[in-house]
Each structure stands twice: as structure tokens, then as C-alpha cells.
Design a protein around this motif. Structure first.
Motif, short mmCIF file in Angstrom:
data_model
loop_
_atom_site.label_atom_id
_atom_site.label_comp_id
_atom_site.label_asym_id
_atom_site.label_seq_id
_atom_site.Cartn_x
_atom_site.Cartn_y
_atom_site.Cartn_z
N SER A 85 64.33 7.43 43.30
CA SER A 85 63.38 8.46 42.88
C SER A 85 61.98 8.16 43.39
O SER A 85 61.23 9.06 43.77
N ASN A 86 61.61 6.88 43.41
CA ASN A 86 60.28 6.45 43.84
C ASN A 86 60.39 5.24 44.75
O ASN A 86 61.35 4.47 44.66
N GLY A 87 59.40 5.07 45.61
CA GLY A 87 59.31 3.86 46.42
C GLY A 87 60.05 3.87 47.73
O GLY A 87 60.03 2.88 48.48
N LYS A 88 60.71 4.99 48.06
CA LYS A 88 61.53 5.02 49.28
C LYS A 88 60.70 4.78 50.55
O LYS A 88 61.09 4.00 51.42
N THR A 89 59.58 5.48 50.65
CA THR A 89 58.80 5.40 51.88
C THR A 89 58.21 4.00 52.07
O THR A 89 58.28 3.43 53.17
N THR A 90 57.65 3.45 51.00
CA THR A 90 57.08 2.10 51.10
C THR A 90 58.14 1.08 51.46
O THR A 90 57.95 0.24 52.35
N THR A 91 59.29 1.14 50.79
CA THR A 91 60.36 0.16 51.05
C THR A 91 60.91 0.31 52.46
O THR A 91 61.12 -0.69 53.17
N THR A 92 61.14 1.54 52.88
CA THR A 92 61.66 1.77 54.24
C THR A 92 60.68 1.28 55.28
O THR A 92 61.07 0.64 56.28
N THR A 93 59.39 1.55 55.08
CA THR A 93 58.37 1.08 56.01
C THR A 93 58.36 -0.45 56.07
O THR A 93 58.29 -1.04 57.15
N LEU A 94 58.41 -1.07 54.89
CA LEU A 94 58.43 -2.54 54.85
C LEU A 94 59.62 -3.12 55.60
O LEU A 94 59.48 -4.09 56.36
N VAL A 95 60.80 -2.54 55.40
CA VAL A 95 61.99 -3.04 56.10
C VAL A 95 61.81 -2.94 57.62
O VAL A 95 62.11 -3.89 58.36
N GLY A 96 61.31 -1.80 58.08
CA GLY A 96 61.07 -1.65 59.51
C GLY A 96 60.11 -2.69 60.05
O GLY A 96 60.33 -3.28 61.12
N LEU A 97 59.03 -2.96 59.30
CA LEU A 97 58.04 -3.95 59.73
C LEU A 97 58.61 -5.37 59.68
O LEU A 97 58.36 -6.18 60.58
N MET A 98 59.38 -5.68 58.64
CA MET A 98 59.97 -7.02 58.52
C MET A 98 60.95 -7.30 59.66
O MET A 98 60.95 -8.40 60.23
N ASP A 116 65.58 -5.61 66.58
CA ASP A 116 65.32 -4.25 67.07
C ASP A 116 65.84 -3.23 66.06
O ASP A 116 67.04 -3.20 65.75
N ALA A 117 64.95 -2.41 65.54
CA ALA A 117 65.33 -1.41 64.55
C ALA A 117 64.51 -0.15 64.76
O ALA A 117 63.34 -0.21 65.14
N LYS A 118 65.13 1.00 64.51
CA LYS A 118 64.45 2.29 64.55
C LYS A 118 64.43 2.86 63.15
O LYS A 118 65.43 2.80 62.43
N ALA A 127 74.45 -0.39 69.78
CA ALA A 127 75.18 -1.17 68.78
C ALA A 127 74.45 -2.44 68.36
O ALA A 127 74.71 -2.99 67.29
N ASP A 128 73.52 -2.92 69.19
CA ASP A 128 72.80 -4.15 68.85
C ASP A 128 71.47 -3.88 68.15
O ASP A 128 70.64 -4.77 68.00
N GLN A 129 71.23 -2.65 67.73
CA GLN A 129 70.04 -2.30 66.97
C GLN A 129 70.43 -1.95 65.53
O GLN A 129 71.61 -1.88 65.19
N TRP A 130 69.43 -1.73 64.70
CA TRP A 130 69.62 -1.19 63.36
C TRP A 130 68.97 0.19 63.30
O TRP A 130 67.92 0.41 63.91
N LEU A 131 69.57 1.09 62.54
CA LEU A 131 68.96 2.38 62.26
C LEU A 131 68.63 2.40 60.77
O LEU A 131 69.52 2.33 59.93
#
Length: 456
Positions: free
Chosen positions: A117-130, A137-139, A157-161
Motif C-alpha cells: 500500500s505504501n513505500g513501493k516507489t522508495t523501496t523499488t528505487t533503493l533496490v535499483g540503486l543497491m 545489471d538491473a533495469k 538473461a544475465d540482468q534483473w528486471l
């Protein structure tokens, strides 16, 4: 994809995702018709699609749009299931999906799906940055910005989405299966769309519907309703908790952030006090991001570097400016009472709150305690203006103003604030009664603050 060749596909809704899906299916050889109920002059992307030979129908939903010969319907996530073409498709047994399902079918890369419900954008952004900081390699896309199926077509196949996923998107999935799925929290939200809490919860739960023992589910341990998901899922379960140790996952103990594999010894990531983002809700987001990123292969040092410097995403407790000793914050992303409550609680200074927006039938009574404790004055607008004023009255707030525009809200808040106070835009409501999106709402607030400073 050869499966879609010569299939009859109806795409409902233009916008970014509709245009992307229509172009994709057209390239796969499908016979595509796009329908948007908006007037032709508002149907952005129609001319581009027609130039490719795709039929576009605007100005309403024709009665004969859906028939038994249609093979699939891909709908904009925001279109309700009671809309006539969607209801007709379901009646005929035609698969109805969102573009997230198509993205999963396309992607050669393993997926990380993040919802709540809350925190999706912050958490997703953090995962991408980490992951980036760790050299992985992640998109990143989905509800956070880039249409997921556009990314899915290009990843290897060697990346993350990494995908931020709403309940609207997940409700329209069929075979979608993330390698790592995370449910951050569950609060009453979007009931104008889902109609019942049960449907909202079931839509979130579809994130895990096709997972197996080879996959991972990341869940909040501190919220019982989310924790109990772990009792029924076939995936490997990892929890995150800011209150106690967990058997596997990320947690805080004695002021330190630790990560633990099942059966292993915990390793220290960093001190909780060194997380740059303010607020206990952001500590929870950080813990979730740690668990996800560790499972995707990120190292502790990279994770700590990101958390020690990341200041937040736009429109989420975003510092705007200081005027005459008053600090202004843009929290336009707070589209429900729980998010608003958490943001108010971050501040130790008196808060002048600007709130209001789309009426989804919520009574906002849960805000009364935090209003009483932290808010000295309130400015309301939009469809929920009067009910929020009533709750402010129950909280004993005597300074309250109802306005019609963002400029008026900023001006009124400035008049109520004194040196040392905080003016916080945290609407507790969706934006669609007055604005196209929460981003537009937040940008208008920031522009109003900057104009106020210039005028003084």
C-alpha cells in the motif's frame, strides 16, 4: 512472440502503457484494435499508432468492440472491471490482462516484483540503486515510470528486471511469476476500484500466485496480516522487521541493521542511525530493500553506501525550500491516510498540513490521533476538504482553512505557519479529482512555494 501472430487483440486505454502494448502486439503480428473513451483530441498516441496501420477507436466504447472472436484484451490498469468492454470480455471467457503480464511473457531476465500500500516507489528505487552500486545489471520500471513491457523486450538473461507493481496491475496477471516478490504492507486503499478489502488483498496476493520453491517472497514481519502470507506460500520466505530478529531476512537489533540467511549467522550491514532517509516507515523500506538486494546478489558494503546517502524520491517527503524560517515539504505521493500519518509523524516541529483530494469513501478517523499530536493547523482542498476539516475539529485543531487551488493552499499555509514550523503537503488522497497525477500535484505545489519565496 509467435503466439500472438494473427490473434485478435483489443487494447483498452491509450496512455503510455496502451501505446507500448499496441505497438508490441502489432510487431508480433497480432490484429490490434485500440479503444479509448476519451475524445479524439485528448487521445495522445492515436496518430502514431494509426501511422503503423493500427486501428484506433476513440470517443467511447462501441457496443460491438468485444465479440467471441477476440482472443485477448489488454487493459490500462486503471480501467475498472465493470467497464462494459471488460465485463463483456470476462463474460465471454476472453483473457483480460495488464501489460505486466505481457512483460513477464517477454522478459528473458528474472523479475523482482515489489508491491504494498505504501513505500513501493522508495523501496523499488533503493533496490535499483543497491544493485547498480554492487555492479549488478538491473533495469527498473513498472508503476515507477518506464512501461515494463518496453524494458522486458530489451533485457537479457544475465540482468534483473525490477518492477514496482500496483494492485491494479497485479489484478490483471495470469502467469506472472517474479523470482523475488516483496509485499511491504497492507492498508485499506483503492476501494473505489476494488470495492472490497478482500479483492484488494487478493490482487496484491497475485504477486505470489505462481511462485515455486525456487523463488523468494519478502514480507513484513511487523504487520501480522502480511506476516501470515508466509504460512501459505511455496516460495522461500524472508522477512524484514524493525522491531525484532527474524529467522531469515533483514532486521534491526540494538541499533544495528543485520541480514540473516535461514540457518546461518546474521551479518551486520550498518547502524540504523546512518540511514539517510528519515522516519520509521523509511527504515522499513530500507530493510525490505536490503532483503531483496541481498537475494539478488548485492554485497553489504554497496547496500550501506546507498542507504547512507540516498535522500529520497521526488514527491515523497521531498524537501522543497525554507521561507522565513518555515520549511516546506512535498509529500504528494501520500495518497492514503496511512502514508499521510507516517509522514506527519516524522516531524518534531509543529506541522501546518495541506491535505485533500479524491473522495474514495474513506472517513479519515485514523488520522485524528496524529493530527492531535503533531498538526497545529490544516489547509484542505478537493472532494474531501470538508471531511478532513471535520476530523481536524475532532483533533482539537482550531486553525483550519478550506481553499480551491494549490496556490491558495500554499498562501494560506504560509499565513498560518511561524518560524520553526513545517508546511507539509501530504494529501492522504489520490489526485484525480483535480490533477492528472500525484506528480503534477506535487510539481504545482513546489512551483507555488518557489513563487511565494520570489514574491517575498
Amino acid at each position: 512472440m509467435e503466439y500472438y501472430r494473427d490473434k485478435r487483440a483489443v487494447v483498452l486505454g491509450l496512455a503510455k502503457s496502451g501505446v507500448a502494448v499496441a505497438k508490441l502486439l502489432h510487431r508480433f503480428g497480432a490484429k490490434v484494435v485500440v479503444n479509448d473513451q476519451k475524445p479524439r483530441e485528448q487521445a495522445i498516441g492515436a496518430e502514431e499508432l494509426e501511422a503503423l496501420g493500427i486501428r484506433v477507436i476513440t470517443d467511447g466504447h462501441p457496443e460491438d468492440l468485444i465479440d467471441a472472436g477476440v482472443d485477448l484484451v489488454v487493459k490500462n490498469p486503471g480501467i475498472p472491471y465493470e467497464a462494459k468492454p471488460v465485463a463483456r470480455a470476462l463474460e465471454l471467457g476472453i483473457p483480460v490482462m495488464t501489460e505486466v503480464e505481457l512483460a513477464y511473457q517477454l522478459s528473458k531476465a528474472p523479475l523482482i516484483g515489489i508491491t504494498g500500500s505504501n513505500g513501493k516507489t522508495t523501496t523499488t528505487t533503493l533496490v535499483g540503486l543497491m544493485l547498480a552500486e554492487a555492479g549488478i545489471d538491473a533495469k527498473v520500471g513498472g508503476n515507477i515510470g518506464t512501461v515494463l513491457c518496453e524494458l522486458a523486450e530489451a533485457v537479457t538473461a544475465d540482468q534483473w528486471l525490477v518492477a514496482e507493481l500496483s494492485s491494479f496491475q497485479l489484478k490483471g496477471t495470469i502467469s506472472f511469476r517474479p523470482r523475488i516478490g516483496a509485499l511491504l504492507n497492507l492498508y485499506q486503499a483503492h476501494l473505489d476500484y476494488h470495492h472490497t478489502v478482500q479483492d484488494y488483498r487478493a490482487s496484491k496476493a497475485k504477486l505470489f500466485a505462481n511462485q515455486t520453491a525456487e523463488d523468494c517472497a519478502v514480507l513484513s514481519y511487523d504487520q501480522a496480516e502480511v506476516r501470515e502470507f508466509g504460512l501459505h506460500l511455496p516460495a522461500r520466505i524472508y522477512y524484514f522487521s524493525r522491531t525484532q530478529p527474524v529467522s531469515a531476512g533483514a532486521f534491526v537489533q540494538n541499533g544495528r541493521i543485520l541480514f540473516k540467511e535461514a540457518g546461518g549467522e546474521p551479518t551486520e550491514i550498518m547502524a540504523a542511525a546512518d540511514v539517510a532517509l528519515p522516519g520509521v516507515h523509511n527504515l522499513e523500506n530500507a530493510l525490505a530493500a536490503i532483503a531483496i538486494s541481498k537475494l539478488a546478489g548485492a554485497d553489504d558494503a554497496a547496500i550501506a553506501r546507498v542507504l547512507s546517502r540516498f535522500q529520497g524520491v521526488e514527491h515523497r517527503l521531498e524537501y522543497v525550500d525554507e521561507i522565513a524560517g518555515v520549511k516546506y515539504y512535498n509529500d504528494s505521493k501520500a495518497t492514503n491516510p496511512e502514508a499521510c500519518s507516517r509522514s506527519i509523524g516524522v516531524f518534531r516541529q509543529p506541522v501546518v498540513l495541506i491535505a485533500g483530494g479524491l473522495d474514495r469513501g474513506i472517513d479519515f478517523r485514523e488520522l485524528v490521533p496524529v493530527l492531535r499530536k503533531h498538526v497545529k493547523a490544516i489547509v484542505t482542498y478537493g472532494q474531501t476538504a470538508d471531511i478532513l476539516l471535520a476530523r481536524a475539529g475532532e483533533a482539537g485543531i482550531s486553525q483550519s482553512v478550506r481553499v480551491d487551488t494549490v496556490d491558495e493552499a500554499v498562501s494560506a499555509a504560509a499565513g498560518l505557519a511561524q518560524e520553526g514550523d513545517v508546511v507539509l503537503l501530504s494529501p492522504a488522497c489520490a489526485s484525480w479529482d483535480m490533477f492528472p497525477s500525484f506528480e503534477v500535484r506535487g510539481s504545482m505545489f513546489k512551483n507555488s512555494v518557489h513563487r511565494l519565496k520570489t514574491s517575498l
